[in-house]
Design a protein around this motif. Structure first.
Motif, PDB file in Angstrom:
ATOM      1  N   VAL A  77      14.935  -5.519   3.915  1.00 32.91           N
ATOM      2  CA  VAL A  77      13.735  -5.729   3.102  1.00 32.91           C
ATOM      3  C   VAL A  77      13.556  -7.216   2.800  1.00 32.91           C
ATOM      4  O   VAL A  77      12.429  -7.739   2.825  1.00 32.91           O
ATOM      5  N   ALA A  78      14.653  -7.900   2.522  1.00 33.79           N
ATOM      6  CA  ALA A  78      14.583  -9.337   2.264  1.00 33.79           C
ATOM      7  C   ALA A  78      14.051 -10.084   3.483  1.00 33.79           C
ATOM      8  O   ALA A  78      13.271 -11.034   3.357  1.00 33.79           O
ATOM      9  N   GLU A  79      14.459  -9.661   4.673  1.00 35.64           N
ATOM     10  CA  GLU A  79      13.983 -10.281   5.911  1.00 35.64           C
ATOM     11  C   GLU A  79      12.476 -10.106   6.082  1.00 35.64           C
ATOM     12  O   GLU A  79      11.808 -10.937   6.698  1.00 35.64           O
ATOM     13  N   LEU A  80      11.952  -9.016   5.515  1.00 39.28           N
ATOM     14  CA  LEU A  80      10.513  -8.757   5.590  1.00 39.28           C
ATOM     15  C   LEU A  80       9.747  -9.496   4.498  1.00 39.28           C
ATOM     16  O   LEU A  80       8.515  -9.390   4.423  1.00 39.28           O
ATOM     17  N   GLY A  81      10.475 -10.221   3.652  1.00 41.50           N
ATOM     18  CA  GLY A  81       9.837 -10.932   2.559  1.00 41.50           C
ATOM     19  C   GLY A  81       9.685 -10.076   1.316  1.00 41.50           C
ATOM     20  O   GLY A  81       8.958 -10.444   0.378  1.00 41.50           O
ATOM     21  N   GLY A  82      10.375  -8.950   1.286  1.00 41.97           N
ATOM     22  CA  GLY A  82      10.295  -8.051   0.147  1.00 41.97           C
ATOM     23  C   GLY A  82      11.221  -8.453  -0.976  1.00 41.97           C
ATOM     24  O   GLY A  82      12.087  -9.329  -0.823  1.00 41.97           O
ATOM     25  N   THR A  83      11.062  -7.807  -2.116  1.00 41.13           N
ATOM     26  CA  THR A  83      11.847  -8.116  -3.308  1.00 41.13           C
ATOM     27  C   THR A  83      12.970  -7.104  -3.501  1.00 41.13           C
ATOM     28  O   THR A  83      13.019  -6.059  -2.838  1.00 41.13           O
ATOM     29  N   ALA A  84      13.858  -7.423  -4.456  1.00 41.31           N
ATOM     30  CA  ALA A  84      14.939  -6.494  -4.788  1.00 41.31           C
ATOM     31  C   ALA A  84      14.371  -5.194  -5.344  1.00 41.31           C
ATOM     32  O   ALA A  84      14.901  -4.104  -5.088  1.00 41.31           O
ATOM     33  N   THR A  85      13.276  -5.289  -6.093  1.00 41.38           N
ATOM     34  CA  THR A  85      12.636  -4.086  -6.643  1.00 41.38           C
ATOM     35  C   THR A  85      12.094  -3.204  -5.525  1.00 41.38           C
ATOM     36  O   THR A  85      12.247  -1.972  -5.559  1.00 41.38           O
ATOM     37  N   GLN A  86      11.480  -3.805  -4.525  1.00 46.20           N
ATOM     38  CA  GLN A  86      10.959  -3.027  -3.404  1.00 46.20           C
ATOM     39  C   GLN A  86      12.095  -2.377  -2.613  1.00 46.20           C
ATOM     40  O   GLN A  86      11.959  -1.240  -2.141  1.00 46.20           O
ATOM     41  N   ALA A  87      13.205  -3.089  -2.482  1.00 47.87           N
ATOM     42  CA  ALA A  87      14.362  -2.511  -1.798  1.00 47.87           C
ATOM     43  C   ALA A  87      14.877  -1.305  -2.565  1.00 47.87           C
ATOM     44  O   ALA A  87      15.223  -0.270  -1.974  1.00 47.87           O
ATOM     45  N   ARG A  88      14.926  -1.400  -3.890  1.00 46.01           N
ATOM     46  CA  ARG A  88      15.323  -0.266  -4.732  1.00 46.01           C
ATOM     47  C   ARG A  88      14.371   0.901  -4.546  1.00 46.01           C
ATOM     48  O   ARG A  88      14.785   2.052  -4.455  1.00 46.01           O
ATOM     49  N   GLN A  89      13.080   0.613  -4.494  1.00 47.25           N
ATOM     50  CA  GLN A  89      12.087   1.673  -4.359  1.00 47.25           C
ATOM     51  C   GLN A  89      12.187   2.371  -3.005  1.00 47.25           C
ATOM     52  O   GLN A  89      12.075   3.599  -2.929  1.00 47.25           O
ATOM     53  N   ILE A  90      12.413   1.613  -1.953  1.00 45.94           N
ATOM     54  CA  ILE A  90      12.555   2.226  -0.629  1.00 45.94           C
ATOM     55  C   ILE A  90      13.827   3.062  -0.574  1.00 45.94           C
ATOM     56  O   ILE A  90      13.845   4.164  -0.014  1.00 45.94           O
ATOM     57  N   ASN A  91      14.893   2.547  -1.184  1.00 47.70           N
ATOM     58  CA  ASN A  91      16.134   3.322  -1.261  1.00 47.70           C
ATOM     59  C   ASN A  91      15.895   4.615  -2.037  1.00 47.70           C
ATOM     60  O   ASN A  91      16.379   5.690  -1.645  1.00 47.70           O
ATOM     61  N   GLU A  92      15.149   4.525  -3.119  1.00 44.34           N
ATOM     62  CA  GLU A  92      14.804   5.714  -3.908  1.00 44.34           C
ATOM     63  C   GLU A  92      14.035   6.722  -3.064  1.00 44.34           C
ATOM     64  O   GLU A  92      14.286   7.932  -3.138  1.00 44.34           O
ATOM     65  N   ILE A  93      13.109   6.248  -2.263  1.00 45.22           N
ATOM     66  CA  ILE A  93      12.304   7.131  -1.414  1.00 45.22           C
ATOM     67  C   ILE A  93      13.189   7.897  -0.440  1.00 45.22           C
ATOM     68  O   ILE A  93      13.040   9.109  -0.253  1.00 45.22           O
ATOM     69  N   VAL A  94      14.110   7.191   0.188  1.00 45.82           N
ATOM     70  CA  VAL A  94      15.017   7.833   1.148  1.00 45.82           C
ATOM     71  C   VAL A  94      15.866   8.899   0.456  1.00 45.82           C
ATOM     72  O   VAL A  94      16.020  10.022   0.945  1.00 45.82           O
ATOM     73  N   LEU A  95      16.407   8.555  -0.715  1.00 47.40           N
ATOM     74  CA  LEU A  95      17.261   9.491  -1.454  1.00 47.40           C
ATOM     75  C   LEU A  95      16.459  10.664  -2.014  1.00 47.40           C
ATOM     76  O   LEU A  95      16.902  11.818  -1.963  1.00 47.40           O
ATOM     77  N   ALA A  96      15.280  10.370  -2.571  1.00 49.90           N
ATOM     78  CA  ALA A  96      14.474  11.416  -3.206  1.00 49.90           C
ATOM     79  C   ALA A  96      13.954  12.425  -2.187  1.00 49.90           C
ATOM     80  O   ALA A  96      13.923  13.629  -2.464  1.00 49.90           O
ATOM     81  N   ALA A 140       7.582   0.351   5.780  1.00 56.53           N
ATOM     82  CA  ALA A 140       7.914   0.090   4.378  1.00 56.53           C
ATOM     83  C   ALA A 140       6.687   0.214   3.479  1.00 56.53           C
ATOM     84  O   ALA A 140       6.732   0.860   2.429  1.00 56.53           O
ATOM     85  N   ASN A 141       5.589  -0.382   3.886  1.00 57.30           N
ATOM     86  CA  ASN A 141       4.377  -0.340   3.061  1.00 57.30           C
ATOM     87  C   ASN A 141       3.806   1.068   2.957  1.00 57.30           C
ATOM     88  O   ASN A 141       3.317   1.473   1.887  1.00 57.30           O
ATOM     89  N   ALA A 142       3.870   1.818   4.050  1.00 60.41           N
ATOM     90  CA  ALA A 142       3.359   3.192   4.030  1.00 60.41           C
ATOM     91  C   ALA A 142       4.169   4.056   3.072  1.00 60.41           C
ATOM     92  O   ALA A 142       3.616   4.857   2.313  1.00 60.41           O
ATOM     93  N   LEU A 143       5.475   3.900   3.082  1.00 59.84           N
ATOM     94  CA  LEU A 143       6.337   4.698   2.201  1.00 59.84           C
ATOM     95  C   LEU A 143       6.197   4.269   0.742  1.00 59.84           C
ATOM     96  O   LEU A 143       6.185   5.122  -0.156  1.00 59.84           O
ATOM     97  N   LEU A 144       6.095   2.981   0.495  1.00 57.82           N
ATOM     98  CA  LEU A 144       5.939   2.508  -0.882  1.00 57.82           C
ATOM     99  C   LEU A 144       4.664   3.068  -1.504  1.00 57.82           C
ATOM    100  O   LEU A 144       4.609   3.363  -2.703  1.00 57.82           O
ATOM    101  N   GLY A 145       3.641   3.242  -0.693  1.00 57.99           N
ATOM    102  CA  GLY A 145       2.403   3.817  -1.184  1.00 57.99           C
ATOM    103  C   GLY A 145       2.520   5.285  -1.550  1.00 57.99           C
ATOM    104  O   GLY A 145       1.678   5.821  -2.275  1.00 57.99           O
ATOM    105  N   ARG A 146       3.564   5.952  -1.066  1.00 61.85           N
ATOM    106  CA  ARG A 146       3.776   7.371  -1.335  1.00 61.85           C
ATOM    107  C   ARG A 146       4.740   7.619  -2.488  1.00 61.85           C
ATOM    108  O   ARG A 146       5.015   8.764  -2.839  1.00 61.85           O
ATOM    109  N   LEU A 147       5.253   6.564  -3.105  1.00 58.08           N
ATOM    110  CA  LEU A 147       6.281   6.720  -4.135  1.00 58.08           C
ATOM    111  C   LEU A 147       5.858   7.628  -5.295  1.00 58.08           C
ATOM    112  O   LEU A 147       6.645   8.490  -5.710  1.00 58.08           O
ATOM    113  N   PRO A 148       4.667   7.485  -5.856  1.00 60.16           N
ATOM    114  CA  PRO A 148       4.287   8.380  -6.965  1.00 60.16           C
ATOM    115  C   PRO A 148       4.323   9.861  -6.579  1.00 60.16           C
ATOM    116  O   PRO A 148       4.795  10.704  -7.352  1.00 60.16           O
TER     117      PRO A 148
END
Length: 222
Positions: free
Chosen positions: A91-110, A183-191
């Protein structure tokens, strides 16, 4: 005979007393051993996160947030932390933040939790997903593993891209599922993913997992 019986009763009494004392000692020692091991594991994980964030203060914040995620998601702290450390670098390589990395990790786990899949299947899908982010594109074995082992993640990704799961497979074959698009597609589905997990009933195993996660948070704060 009576004397022998009295000696036996005396010995049994001593054994019972020793057993109670040993049990009490173990009851006192077990938490100490647990917290000692937990503290060592926490320090190792903090060091790994620090390698990603470059700041010990930020690392402690991320660690605490991940433990909170584990409690909320009803998953193990180890699984949450290892998933994050695999994903955060990509995520950092994509220019993302630590918060976004947490959110993507949450998506995978959830999505794995909502699917009710076995721990080994969830772990396999998580590893393959992290590898895909790291390589820059989701395709081949990585996409196949996700579609087989975490179908809810595949469905959520397809919905985020407004395509069907079949079309998702085709996009993967064409190399169109780049890491930033995924990453962006999944982050949009978080709610929606959070809402779906909230409908999953709490089990006794979930309750125990949440308890151990709470203990881990206490160790961090201690």
């Amino acid at each position: 005979m009576a004397r022998a019986g009295g000696m036996l009763a005396s010995v049994m009494g001593l054994v019972a007393t020793a057993s109670v004392a040993m049990g009490a000692a173990l009851a006192v020692a077990a938490p100490a051993i647990y917290f000692s091991h937990a503290t060592e594991a926490a320090q190792v994980t903090l060091a790994r996160i620090n390698g990603i964030t470059g700041s010990l203060t930020e690392s402690r914040k991320v660690y605490a947030g991940l433990v909170d995620d584990a409690i909320r998601l009803r998953v193990t702290v180890d699984g949450t932390l290892s998933g994050y450390t695999r994903i955060a670098g990509a995520v950092a390589e994509l220019g993302g933040t630590a918060t976004q990395a947490r959110q993507i990790n949450e998506i995978v786990l959830a999505t794995a939790k909502a699917s009710g899949i076995a721990a080994d299947e969830a772990a396999a899908a998580a590893r393959q997903f992290a590898q895909a982010l790291g390589s820059g594109v989701l395709q081949g074995d990585e996409l196949r593993s996700i579609m087989e082992n975490n179908q809810e993640l595949a469905r959520q990704l397809a919905r985020g891209l407004n395509v069907s799961v079949s079309e998702l497979r085709k996009m993967g074959a064409e190399g169109a599922l780049t890491a930033d698009i995924v990453a962006n597609a999944l982050l949009g589905r978080l709610p929606e993913i959070r809402a779906k997990l909230a409908d999953v009933p709490l089990t006794s195993a979930d309750a125990w997992t949440k308890l151990t996660a709470v203990l881990s948070r206490w160790v961090l704060q201690g």
